[in-house]
Design a protein around this motif. Structure first.
Motif, mmCIF file in Angstrom:
data_model
loop_
_atom_site.group_PDB
_atom_site.id
_atom_site.type_symbol
_atom_site.label_atom_id
_atom_site.label_comp_id
_atom_site.label_asym_id
_atom_site.label_seq_id
_atom_site.Cartn_x
_atom_site.Cartn_y
_atom_site.Cartn_z
ATOM 1 N N ARG A 311 -2.971 1.407 -2.429
ATOM 2 C CA ARG A 311 -1.831 2.081 -1.818
ATOM 3 C C ARG A 311 -0.533 1.444 -2.291
ATOM 4 O O ARG A 311 -0.440 0.225 -2.379
ATOM 5 C CB ARG A 311 -1.917 2.026 -0.288
ATOM 6 N N LEU A 313 3.485 1.360 -1.347
ATOM 7 C CA LEU A 313 4.477 1.682 -0.327
ATOM 8 C C LEU A 313 5.870 1.575 -0.923
ATOM 9 O O LEU A 313 6.270 0.508 -1.397
ATOM 10 C CB LEU A 313 4.341 0.729 0.866
ATOM 11 N N PHE A 315 9.962 2.180 0.000
ATOM 12 C CA PHE A 315 10.745 2.155 1.235
ATOM 13 C C PHE A 315 12.203 1.900 0.896
ATOM 14 O O PHE A 315 12.546 1.495 -0.234
ATOM 15 C CB PHE A 315 10.227 1.054 2.171
ATOM 16 N N LEU A 336 2.373 -5.319 6.973
ATOM 17 C CA LEU A 336 1.715 -4.140 6.411
ATOM 18 C C LEU A 336 0.196 -4.180 6.550
ATOM 19 O O LEU A 336 -0.407 -3.170 6.954
ATOM 20 C CB LEU A 336 2.124 -3.956 4.949
ATOM 21 N N PRO A 344 -2.790 7.604 5.424
ATOM 22 C CA PRO A 344 -1.418 7.158 5.130
ATOM 23 C C PRO A 344 -0.424 7.491 6.231
ATOM 24 O O PRO A 344 0.436 6.678 6.558
ATOM 25 C CB PRO A 344 -1.090 7.887 3.823
ATOM 26 N N LEU A 348 1.950 4.706 8.339
ATOM 27 C CA LEU A 348 3.408 4.740 8.453
ATOM 28 C C LEU A 348 3.861 4.852 9.903
ATOM 29 O O LEU A 348 4.883 4.268 10.282
ATOM 30 C CB LEU A 348 3.961 5.915 7.636
ATOM 31 N N MET A 369 10.103 5.605 4.463
ATOM 32 C CA MET A 369 8.906 4.987 3.889
ATOM 33 C C MET A 369 8.025 6.080 3.297
ATOM 34 O O MET A 369 7.798 7.111 3.935
ATOM 35 C CB MET A 369 8.124 4.206 4.951
ATOM 36 N N LEU A 371 4.250 6.431 1.400
ATOM 37 C CA LEU A 371 3.004 5.742 1.062
ATOM 38 C C LEU A 371 2.150 6.652 0.198
ATOM 39 O O LEU A 371 1.855 7.798 0.575
ATOM 40 C CB LEU A 371 2.246 5.371 2.342
ATOM 41 N N GLN A 373 -1.505 6.796 -1.831
ATOM 42 C CA GLN A 373 -2.831 6.201 -1.981
ATOM 43 C C GLN A 373 -3.552 6.898 -3.124
ATOM 44 O O GLN A 373 -3.741 8.118 -3.103
ATOM 45 C CB GLN A 373 -3.639 6.326 -0.692
#
Length: 394
Positions: A311, A313, A315, A336, A344, A348, A369, A371, A373
């Motif tokens: 994953r 992330l 942000f 995290l 996902p 979040l 944010m 995310l 994957q």
């Protein structure tokens, strides 16, 4: 927060706010509060010395009715009922001919009228606010479109929180698109707030949605965004436009798991692999877009090979710069893994709740944010190869 909102929160708990196009309402049980207050005052009058009257305290009853109700007639109705109670209390204590009774009757009537006016004005303001929130929500859906749960070879989720209490759109931006070059995404932050920042974000997002499909190289996408931003900044004339710039990070994920990254002055994304988190810090970045001449924007492209389940992330600084009451920043990389279970979107949501708990109040800056994957859909009867992640520069 208004006094009404403060009292409502104490009785019903904090809420995320009314839905777009609607006004906030008290629970029906709250309408009994004026009667409860009236009963307490009457009881106090009965147990107290008859030479001491608490009749003037009844003026608080119609005021409370104006607070808990969104019906404009309710303070007037409660005021009339309170007047009747005041006469009964004065009759019991033989105070009908006393000045304190006359003053109480006049005060109750005056407070009821003021409560009616207050409720009327508040209702108009809440309707206007609800209309504005509805327009802002529509604008957000146009500018910041919902992200599907699956985009090509990745599962995706986004969480966005505007800093303004009643705003639903700000200066942060995000987008995920599936192109013939793979899945491409952007997360950025416009310096500044207000409509000017929204205009700038709209220009960058519009350019990304076109360039992501047209440009095969990710650094050329960044160059396209720089040109579009420069043109938009010259066309806009809002205050502070000459000082605006945009930090952003671009990522592209190919079908084989190879991810390309370009960073233009933005916080480094985090790679979550199993229970380990490491920042994807690039050896070389470029300044934010809008600082350099567009012709000089030639960011290096870095690559990292993702394994299925990895994953990434992305942000904005509103997350990592969120401070608690002691001034400590939110430790995103540390927190995290604690929130990493589930889809996902669930990750979040837990992260956002953790940030809010850390801060203890509403966030002071826009926070976004995204995310991603890596989750390729394997063909039937095949097994995905085991890959090792290596960060390289192109």
């Amino acid at each position: 927060m208004s006094a009404t909102g403060w009292i409502r929160e104490r009785f019903t708990g904090p809420t995320p706010g009314p839905a777009p196009g609607t006004t906030g309402t008290w629970p029906r049980t709250a309408l009994a509060l004026p009667f409860i207050g009236m009963a307490l005052i009457v009881a106090l009058d009965f147990v107290s010395n008859t030479e001491v009257t608490v009749e003037p305290a009844l003026t608080a009853v119609p005021a409370l009715a104006a607070v808990v109700s969104h019906r404009t007639w309710y303070p007037l109705a409660i005021g009339l009922f309170t007047e009747a109670v005041a006469f009964l209390m004065a009759f019991r204590s033989d105070a009908l001919d006393q000045s304190v009774h006359a003053a109480s009757v006049f005060a109750i009537l005056l407070v009821a009228l003021i409560g009616w006016v207050s409720a009327t004005l508040r209702l108009r303001q809440e309707r206007a606010l609800a209309d504005a929130q509805l327009v802002a929500s529509i604008a957000r859906r146009v500018l910041l479109r919902p992200v599907p749960e699956r985009v090509g070879t990745v599962q995706a989720a986004v969480h966005y929180e505007a800093a303004a209490a009643h705003a639903r759109i700000g200066g942060d931006l995000y987008e995920v698109v599936n192109t013939r070059h793979g899945v491409r995404a952007v997360v950025g932050d416009v310096r500044g707030k207000g409509l000017g920042a929204v205009e700038t974000a709209a220009a960058v997002l519009g350019a990304f949605r076109e360039a992501a499909h047209q440009e095969p190289a990710l650094d050329r996408v960044a160059g396209w965004l720089a040109v579009s931003l420069d043109r938009a900044l010259h066309e806009n004339d809002h205050p502070g436009v000459e000082e605006e710039f945009v930090t952003l990070v671009l990522i592209g994920v190919g079908a084989d798991g190879t991810a390309e990254l370009v960073n233009c002055g933005h916080p480094s994304p985090l790679l979550l692999r199993g229970g380990d988190v490491r920042p994807l810090e690039l050896a070389e970045t470029v300044p934010p877009l809008g600082v350099l001449d567009p012709a000089d924007v030639r960011p290096p492209v870095h690559r990292v090979v993702l394994r299925p389940g990895d994953r990434v992330l992305l942000f904005t600084d509103g997350v990592i710069e969120a401070r608690d009451r002691s001034g400590a920043f939110y430790p995103l990389a540390e927190r995290l893994p604690r929130c990493a279970d589930g889809r996902p979107a669930d990750v979040l949501q837990r992260l956002h709740e953790d940030v809010v708990r850390h801060v203890g109040r509403q966030l002071g800056d826009d926070a976004a944010m995204l995310l991603l994957q890596y989750a390729p859909a394997p063909a039937a009867g095949t097994q995905l190869p085991h890959q090792h992640g290596i960060l390289t520069r192109h």
